[in-house]
Design an enzyme around this catalytic site. Structure first.
Site, short mmCIF file in Angstrom:
data_model
loop_
_atom_site.label_atom_id
_atom_site.label_comp_id
_atom_site.label_asym_id
_atom_site.label_seq_id
_atom_site.Cartn_x
_atom_site.Cartn_y
_atom_site.Cartn_z
N ASN A 13 71.83 38.72 66.93
CA ASN A 13 73.13 39.16 66.42
C ASN A 13 74.20 38.33 67.12
OD1 ASN A 13 75.41 40.54 65.62
ND2 ASN A 13 74.99 42.38 66.84
N LYS A 15 77.35 38.12 66.59
CA LYS A 15 78.69 38.72 66.71
C LYS A 15 79.75 37.68 66.34
CE LYS A 15 76.63 41.86 69.98
NZ LYS A 15 76.78 42.80 71.07
N HIS A 99 76.82 49.10 63.55
CA HIS A 99 76.78 48.64 64.95
C HIS A 99 77.83 49.39 65.76
CE1 HIS A 99 77.02 46.11 68.47
NE2 HIS A 99 75.84 45.62 68.12
N GLU A 101 79.79 48.48 67.98
CA GLU A 101 81.09 47.80 68.11
C GLU A 101 81.95 48.04 66.87
OE1 GLU A 101 79.55 43.90 69.09
OE2 GLU A 101 78.89 44.67 71.03
N GLU A 171 70.02 51.21 69.56
CA GLU A 171 70.84 50.45 70.51
C GLU A 171 71.67 51.40 71.37
OE1 GLU A 171 71.40 46.13 69.21
OE2 GLU A 171 73.11 47.26 68.53
N GLY A 177 75.40 44.53 75.98
CA GLY A 177 76.26 43.56 76.65
C GLY A 177 76.52 43.89 78.11
N SER A 217 70.84 44.35 75.76
CA SER A 217 70.46 43.49 76.88
C SER A 217 68.99 43.09 76.88
CB SER A 217 70.86 44.13 78.21
OG SER A 217 72.27 44.34 78.25
P1 PGA Z 1 73.27 42.48 73.75
O1 PGA Z 1 73.76 43.00 72.32
O2 PGA Z 1 71.87 41.94 73.55
O3 PGA Z 1 74.25 41.42 74.13
O4 PGA Z 1 73.28 43.66 74.66
C1 PGA Z 1 72.89 43.67 71.46
C2 PGA Z 1 73.61 44.08 70.19
O5 PGA Z 1 74.79 44.47 70.29
O6 PGA Z 1 73.06 44.04 69.09
#
Ligand code: PGA
Length: 257
Positions: A13, A15, A99, A101, A171, A177, A217
């Site tokens: 992903n 982003k 997601h 976010e 998630e 992140g 992560s």
């Molecule tokens: P990350 O993000 O691997 O940077 O933690 C995962 C995601 O948001 O899909």
């Protein structure tokens, strides 16, 4: 992973990262490193403006392409948005929906996510539906209630035929992140609970064949241990997918016999 019944998916992903030229350079870098896909489908999820370039760049590399959001309406006065048909026609196979976010920064509700699921499936996309609890919710002991609510509302009205195209990603928000990964046991517990919830509504066969991913992560060091769990069928990888070597290491790790 349980390769007998379901596909392993390693999805990067991206982003809001990488331009078209950076996308092309990434594909070139990945090409010589990526083994023959055997068990695992590698996917890169890009911003809609990069879709066509990504499809072209990843064509010979055997990486599927998707995007990170779509609108629920077919067309209309929604400045700055893209419909499911638009991203599908631009080459997306997958679309990330719900997601955390998007939920946090753009106020996406469970009702919005449900409408987007319907729009994506109508357009022939494969949604990667994200669900996950915050740290406060985990500490309050309501993780399963939150996951169950998000899953149930997102899947409301989704038919038995459509559900076969749905991928779910667990998630935990506190792991995204942050460099803080859920332990394999925590991740497997929730992924298993998601499969049980799917089984209750859609039956054993659907539940058995659904790919349920973990995200938060995930990286080249922890992927193998997470993927060793029967109920974790792959990863949705943010930060670590931006580096071609790391992404390939995760894909190749999940492709081993
Ligand atoms: P990350 O993000 O691997 O940077 O933690 C995962 C995601 O948001 O899909």
């Amino acid at each position: 992973m349980n390769r007998r019944y379901r596909k392993t998916i390693i999805a990067g992903n991206w982003k809001m990262n990488k331009t078209i030229s950076e996308t092309k350079a990434y594909a070139e870098a990945v090409k010589p490193m990526l083994g023959k896909p055997k068990w695992c489908e590698a996917v890169i999820l890009v911003p809609p403006v990069n879709l066509q370039a990504a499809v072209r760049a990843f064509k010979d590399v055997k990486i599927s392409v998707g995007t990170e959001n779509c609108h629920y309406e077919v067309s209309g006065a929604y400045t700055g948005e893209c419909s499911a048909d638009m991203v599908k026609e631009a080459g997306a196979k997958y679309v990330v929906l719900g997601h955390s976010e998007r939920r946090a920064y753009y106020n996406e509700t469970d009702v919005d996510v449900n409408k987007k699921m319907h729009a994506a499936l109508r357009s022939g996309l494969r949604p990667i539906l994200c669900v996950g609890e915050s740290l406060e919710e985990r500490e309050l002991g309501v993780t399963m209630e939150k996951i169950s609510y998000q899953l149930k509302s997102a899947l409301s009205g989704i038919t038995a035929e459509q559900i076969r195209r749905v991928v779910v990603a667990y998630e935990p928000i506190w792991a995204i992140g942050t460099g803080k990964t859920a332990t394999p046991a925590q991740a497997a517990e929730v992924c298993g609970a998601i499969r049980t919830l799917v089984r209750k509504t859609y039956g054993a066969r659907v539940a058995r064949s659904m790919s349920i991913l973990y995200g938060g992560s995930m990286n080249a060091n922890n992927a193998a241990e997470l993927l060793a769990n029967e109920d974790i069928d792959g990863g949705l990888i943010g930060g670590a997918s931006l580096d071609p070597e790391t992404f390939v290491a995760i894909v190749n790790a999940s492709n081993q016999d």
